[in-house]
Design a protein around this motif. Structure first.
Motif, PDB file in Angstrom:
ATOM      1  N   GLY A  95       0.790  -1.215   0.000  1.00  0.00           N
ATOM      2  CA  GLY A  95       0.000   0.000   0.000  1.00  0.00           C
ATOM      3  C   GLY A  95       0.825   1.268   0.000  1.00  0.00           C
ATOM      4  N   GLU A  96       2.085   1.179   0.460  1.00  0.00           N
ATOM      5  CA  GLU A  96       2.906   2.393   0.525  1.00  0.00           C
ATOM      6  C   GLU A  96       3.475   2.807  -0.830  1.00  0.00           C
ATOM      7  OE1 GLU A  96       5.440  -1.092   2.141  1.00  0.00           O
ATOM      8  OE2 GLU A  96       3.379  -0.335   2.306  1.00  0.00           O
ATOM      9  N   LEU A  97       3.326   1.974  -1.854  1.00  0.00           N
ATOM     10  CA  LEU A  97       3.819   2.351  -3.180  1.00  0.00           C
ATOM     11  C   LEU A  97       2.996   3.512  -3.740  1.00  0.00           C
ATOM     12  CD1 LEU A  97       4.559  -0.975  -5.115  1.00  0.00           C
ATOM     13  CD2 LEU A  97       6.143   0.479  -3.853  1.00  0.00           C
ATOM     14  N   SER A  98       3.670   4.422  -4.413  1.00  0.00           N
ATOM     15  CA  SER A  98       2.972   5.510  -5.095  1.00  0.00           C
ATOM     16  C   SER A  98       2.214   4.955  -6.289  1.00  0.00           C
ATOM     17  CB  SER A  98       3.979   6.563  -5.567  1.00  0.00           C
ATOM     18  OG  SER A  98       4.806   6.019  -6.593  1.00  0.00           O
ATOM     19  N   ASP A 105      -6.968   0.393  -7.082  1.00  0.00           N
ATOM     20  CA  ASP A 105      -7.856   0.363  -5.924  1.00  0.00           C
ATOM     21  C   ASP A 105      -6.997   0.390  -4.668  1.00  0.00           C
ATOM     22  OD1 ASP A 105      -9.907  -0.034  -7.738  1.00  0.00           O
ATOM     23  OD2 ASP A 105     -10.193  -2.154  -7.256  1.00  0.00           O
ATOM     24  N   ARG A 106      -7.265   1.328  -3.780  1.00  0.00           N
ATOM     25  CA  ARG A 106      -6.562   1.382  -2.509  1.00  0.00           C
ATOM     26  C   ARG A 106      -7.395   0.702  -1.429  1.00  0.00           C
ATOM     27  NH1 ARG A 106      -1.151   2.956  -2.839  1.00  0.00           N
ATOM     28  NH2 ARG A 106      -0.937   4.478  -4.532  1.00  0.00           N
ATOM     29  N   THR A 107      -6.793  -0.232  -0.701  1.00  0.00           N
ATOM     30  CA  THR A 107      -7.454  -0.845   0.442  1.00  0.00           C
ATOM     31  C   THR A 107      -6.572  -0.630   1.663  1.00  0.00           C
ATOM     32  OG1 THR A 107      -6.499  -3.072   0.467  1.00  0.00           O
ATOM     33  CG2 THR A 107      -8.222  -2.627  -1.175  1.00  0.00           C
ATOM     34  N   ASP A 108      -7.081  -0.997   2.840  1.00  0.00           N
ATOM     35  CA  ASP A 108      -6.298  -0.777   4.051  1.00  0.00           C
ATOM     36  C   ASP A 108      -5.240  -1.848   4.267  1.00  0.00           C
ATOM     37  OD1 ASP A 108      -8.150  -2.724   4.533  1.00  0.00           O
ATOM     38  OD2 ASP A 108      -9.009  -1.824   6.326  1.00  0.00           O
ATOM     39  N   SER A 109      -5.196  -2.864   3.412  1.00  0.00           N
ATOM     40  CA  SER A 109      -4.170  -3.891   3.554  1.00  0.00           C
ATOM     41  C   SER A 109      -3.168  -3.903   2.407  1.00  0.00           C
ATOM     42  CB  SER A 109      -4.819  -5.277   3.660  1.00  0.00           C
ATOM     43  OG  SER A 109      -5.639  -5.540   2.547  1.00  0.00           O
ATOM     44  N   ALA A 110      -3.549  -3.362   1.259  1.00  0.00           N
ATOM     45  CA  ALA A 110      -2.668  -3.369   0.086  1.00  0.00           C
ATOM     46  C   ALA A 110      -3.317  -2.533  -1.013  1.00  0.00           C
ATOM     47  CB  ALA A 110      -2.427  -4.793  -0.405  1.00  0.00           C
ATOM     48  N   THR A 111      -2.588  -2.403  -2.104  1.00  0.00           N
ATOM     49  CA  THR A 111      -3.099  -1.721  -3.290  1.00  0.00           C
ATOM     50  C   THR A 111      -3.304  -2.751  -4.396  1.00  0.00           C
ATOM     51  OG1 THR A 111      -2.068   0.396  -2.773  1.00  0.00           O
ATOM     52  CG2 THR A 111      -2.558  -0.020  -5.084  1.00  0.00           C
ATOM     53  N   VAL A 112      -4.467  -2.682  -5.037  1.00  0.00           N
ATOM     54  CA  VAL A 112      -4.785  -3.584  -6.139  1.00  0.00           C
ATOM     55  C   VAL A 112      -4.678  -2.796  -7.440  1.00  0.00           C
ATOM     56  CG1 VAL A 112      -6.539  -5.072  -7.176  1.00  0.00           C
ATOM     57  CG2 VAL A 112      -6.347  -4.912  -4.677  1.00  0.00           C
ATOM     58  N   VAL A 113      -3.877  -3.305  -8.365  1.00  0.00           N
ATOM     59  CA  VAL A 113      -3.797  -2.722  -9.708  1.00  0.00           C
ATOM     60  C   VAL A 113      -4.388  -3.750 -10.666  1.00  0.00           C
ATOM     61  CG1 VAL A 113      -2.340  -1.579 -11.410  1.00  0.00           C
ATOM     62  CG2 VAL A 113      -1.626  -1.632  -9.009  1.00  0.00           C
ATOM     63  N   TRP A 114      -5.362  -3.316 -11.447  1.00  0.00           N
ATOM     64  CA  TRP A 114      -6.045  -4.277 -12.309  1.00  0.00           C
ATOM     65  C   TRP A 114      -6.305  -3.681 -13.681  1.00  0.00           C
ATOM     66  CZ3 TRP A 114     -11.407  -3.516 -13.540  1.00  0.00           C
ATOM     67  CH2 TRP A 114     -12.021  -2.459 -12.857  1.00  0.00           C
ATOM     68  N   LEU A 152     -12.069  -9.026   4.719  1.00  0.00           N
ATOM     69  CA  LEU A 152     -11.355 -10.129   5.346  1.00  0.00           C
ATOM     70  C   LEU A 152     -10.229  -9.651   6.253  1.00  0.00           C
ATOM     71  CD1 LEU A 152     -11.315 -12.651   2.379  1.00  0.00           C
ATOM     72  CD2 LEU A 152     -12.762 -12.707   4.426  1.00  0.00           C
ATOM     73  N   ARG A 153      -9.655  -8.502   5.945  1.00  0.00           N
ATOM     74  CA  ARG A 153      -8.634  -7.972   6.860  1.00  0.00           C
ATOM     75  C   ARG A 153      -9.247  -7.697   8.227  1.00  0.00           C
ATOM     76  NH1 ARG A 153      -6.460  -3.403   9.052  1.00  0.00           N
ATOM     77  NH2 ARG A 153      -4.184  -3.379   9.251  1.00  0.00           N
ATOM     78  N   ARG A 154     -10.424  -7.093   8.246  1.00  0.00           N
ATOM     79  CA  ARG A 154     -11.090  -6.839   9.535  1.00  0.00           C
ATOM     80  C   ARG A 154     -11.472  -8.141  10.207  1.00  0.00           C
ATOM     81  NH1 ARG A 154     -15.119  -2.129   7.083  1.00  0.00           N
ATOM     82  NH2 ARG A 154     -13.453  -0.878   6.147  1.00  0.00           N
ATOM     83  N   PRO A 206     -21.635  -2.507   1.370  1.00  0.00           N
ATOM     84  CA  PRO A 206     -22.095  -1.626   2.446  1.00  0.00           C
ATOM     85  C   PRO A 206     -21.332  -1.828   3.752  1.00  0.00           C
ATOM     86  CG  PRO A 206     -23.950  -2.703   1.348  1.00  0.00           C
ATOM     87  CD  PRO A 206     -22.715  -3.408   0.896  1.00  0.00           C
ATOM     88  N   LEU A 207     -20.741  -3.031   3.937  1.00  0.00           N
ATOM     89  CA  LEU A 207     -20.039  -3.319   5.172  1.00  0.00           C
ATOM     90  C   LEU A 207     -18.627  -2.732   5.183  1.00  0.00           C
ATOM     91  CD1 LEU A 207     -20.982  -7.103   5.593  1.00  0.00           C
ATOM     92  CD2 LEU A 207     -22.315  -5.067   6.195  1.00  0.00           C
ATOM     93  N   CYS A 208     -18.146  -2.298   4.028  1.00  0.00           N
ATOM     94  CA  CYS A 208     -16.764  -1.815   3.898  1.00  0.00           C
ATOM     95  C   CYS A 208     -16.684  -0.299   3.796  1.00  0.00           C
ATOM     96  CB  CYS A 208     -16.100  -2.452   2.679  1.00  0.00           C
ATOM     97  SG  CYS A 208     -15.957  -4.252   2.764  1.00  0.00           S
TER      98      CYS A 208
END
Length: 273
Positions: free
Chosen positions: A87-90, A115-124, A154-156, A270-272
């Protein structure tokens, strides 16, 4: 008791809608913002004889109510054309990693999305024509990879306990595998085609070993397609000691029991938030 205005989707401002675009179908989930047990779902098959863009256009235009002025609209794209990076990658570094992984190497023009998430960044990667169609048709609507809401939820979920956890999401003929370490760090996320239980078993065990899981103490949790989960669980249990179903989120059930049959990433949205 809810009034007709609260339960009739003609009053679209009192409803939210979420769509999942997969190779074979467009899945739709509608939920009221003011009434419980309101979830409605349906699936629009995509014509395999058409191009992906044309098939999507025909599906959307066949249901003009999808284009209503809803309280919120979300779109998820189910794809295996993604990578997960720290996630810290620009953004520039994340895109460079995606280029190195050749996410955009198809013959058709494609667009890379972050996509930025609280556990990692997804590039798609998404077909550019489809991305442009979605942007024109659903204005200012967020579009994300299907793996992103799974990572967020799932992280939570993984904060509890002190063991590593492998999550296997069974969806149609594919499987998503997400692993968190005992200290709740994302180890990997990957999507494979798994048409049979044997395929799914292979990917689960190979991924568990690759991540260094202890099959005597770490957890393997299966969820998604109920029939596949039931048939796969005894197979995985031959090789791992702690295999169990993922408990369905109780908050999602407020929308109604139809939530059990909806695509899991859609009910998680809605849960996220």
């Amino acid at each position: 008791m809810s009034s007709d205005n609260e339960t009739n989707t003609e009053n679209t401002r009192l409803w939210r809608i979420a769509l999942q675009l997969a190779p074979q179908a467009l899945s739709v989930v509608q939920t009221s913002t003011v009434a419980d047990a309101s979830l409605r779902r349906f699936t629009l098959p995509l014509d395999p004889s058409q191009t992906s863009l044309r098939a999507l256009e025909e599906a959307v235009y066949s249901m003009p109510e999808l284009l209503g002025d809803f309280d919120r609209t979300d779109i998820i794209v189910r794809t295996d054309s993604y990578i997960v990076v720290p996630g810290e990658l620009s953004d520039d570094d994340a895109l460079s990693a995606a280029a190195y992984a050749q996410l955009d190497n198809s013959d058709d023009p494609s667009t890379l999305v972050i996509d930025r998430t609280d556990s990692a960044t997804v590039v798609w990667s998404i077909d550019s024509d489809i991305r442009n169609f979605l942007a024109r048709t659903f204005r200012n609507v967020p579009v994300q990879c299907h793996i992103s809401p799974l990572l967020r939820y799932l992280r939570r979920r993984s904060e509890a306990g002190n063991t590593a956890k492998l999550y296997a999401h069974l969806a149609g003929d594919s499987i998503d595998i997400i692993i968190f370490s005992a200290d709740n760090h994302l180890l990997l996320a990957v999507t494979h085609t798994a048409e049979t239980d044997t395929d799914a078993l292979y990917f689960i065990m190979a991924t568990a070993r690759h991540a260094g899981l202890d099959l005597t103490s770490d957890e393997i949790l299966l969820f998604g397609d109920a029939a596949r989960r039931m048939s796969l669980m005894p197979l995985v249990s031959r090789y791992a000691a702690r295999v169990m179903p993922l408990i369905f989120p109780s908050a999602a059930l407020r929308a109604g029991r139809e939530a059990f049959k909806a695509p899991f990433p859609l009910i998680l949205l809605p849960l996220c938030e």
